[in-house]
Design an enzyme around this catalytic site. Structure first.
Site, short mmCIF file in Angstrom:
data_model
loop_
_atom_site.label_atom_id
_atom_site.label_comp_id
_atom_site.label_asym_id
_atom_site.label_seq_id
_atom_site.Cartn_x
_atom_site.Cartn_y
_atom_site.Cartn_z
N LYS A 121 199.14 42.59 75.76
CA LYS A 121 198.07 42.22 76.68
C LYS A 121 196.68 42.43 76.09
CE LYS A 121 200.36 42.46 81.16
NZ LYS A 121 200.45 43.10 82.49
N ARG A 159 208.52 46.37 80.54
CA ARG A 159 208.65 44.91 80.62
C ARG A 159 207.99 44.34 79.37
NH1 ARG A 159 205.59 40.54 82.46
NH2 ARG A 159 206.82 38.84 83.40
#
Length: 288
Positions: A234, A268
């Site tokens: 991210k 995740r």
């Protein structure tokens, strides 16, 4: 919940029911991301053709994924919402193929729509992953109660299209904690107990907000629910080490170790093998 005094990390022992089986979170699990989209932020997670989807799922399962998270819409910053019809069209054929090819696979479906959740569970999904925590569809909580499947609720300020337009908090950790407390009250009243929390890294948070949450993950252990952590490649990693999503694997692993020390129960991820290795290293370290 046990605390290791040496490193101030928590090892919480949670269980949830998935497909009639008890999953024990005394060891952190790994969830592999498969995006059925053209515009997810990391190109390496986008898959459309059936044979490519199945090949990727097989690879992730062989590398040790405990869950596969299937998403048919992009929730990257600035993303436009797609129609329910388009989401259904992208999702269901792939879900049917995965459920048929890998019948024991625990499939999580990333959706905020109650009708999609119903259809997904009917086709073999066993977990619903809702980025809106029921905020985008008022029928979702009741639907989850009817479906009786584990439910992942994520915190997000705003919606994907606008969430990174100057996100603002007085105290991000306290506000996210309060958000979960209120959602859990509502879900408990509906007898929905298998709830997994996701603080929503990158969803309506600045770089400082994200790292404040990462640094204070232990605080959320008071809610006594498993915590899913979505850090993989991210922007909060890219910005610190000055790279793009493709170059963010090493930074992701470093962030995963911090999350594991903070009590993460599910990672995740885009890269299953590397995440499993991080889990193994931290587990060994904490046993010493």
């Amino acid at each position: 919940m046990q605390m290791n005094d040496e490193n101030n990390s928590f090892q919480a022992n949670y269980t949830i029911q998935v497909q009639g089986k008890l999953i024990d979170f005394s060891t952190t699990k790994v969830m592999g991301i498969v995006n059925l989209t053209l515009d997810s932020f990391y190109s390496g997670s986008r898959f459309q053709q059936e044979e490519v989807v199945l090949s990727q799922v097989e690879k992730m399962l062989e590398e040790g994924a405990d869950f596969i998270d299937l998403g048919a819409f992009s929730s990257r910053p600035g993303a436009e919402m797609i129609t329910e019809e388009e989401e259904r069209k992208r999702l269901l054929p792939a879900l049917q193929s995965i459920a048929k090819e890998f019948p024991t696979c625990c499939i999580s479906v990333d959706t905020y729509r109650s009708e999609i959740a119903k259809a997904a569970v009917n086709e073999g999904a066993s977990v619903i992953n809702d980025i809106s925590a029921g905020s985008f569809d008022p029928k979702m909580f009741n639907t989850i109660a009817e479906l009786k499947v584990p439910y992942i609720i994520m915190h997000m300020q705003g919606e994907p299209k606008t969430m990174q337009n100057k996100p603002n908090y007085k105290n991000v950790v306290n506000e996210v904690y309060y958000f979960f407390s209120e959602k859990l009250k509502q879900l408990t009243e509906l007898k929905v107990n298998d709830v997994i929390l996701d603080v929503g890294f990158g969803f309506g948070k600045s770089l400082t907000h994200n790292y404040s949450l990462l640094k204070n993950l232990n605080f959320f252990q008071q809610l006594e629910r498993p915590m899913l952590i979505g850090l993989s490649r991210k922007g909060m990693i890219q910005k610190v080490i000055d790279t793009d999503a493709a170059g963010a694997l090493n930074g992701t692993t470093a962030a995963h170790v911090l999350a594991l020390m903070g009590g993460a129960t599910i990672l995740r991820v885009h890269d299953v093998k590397e995440a499993k290795q991080a889990v193994d290293i931290v587990n060994f370290y904490q046993k010493q």
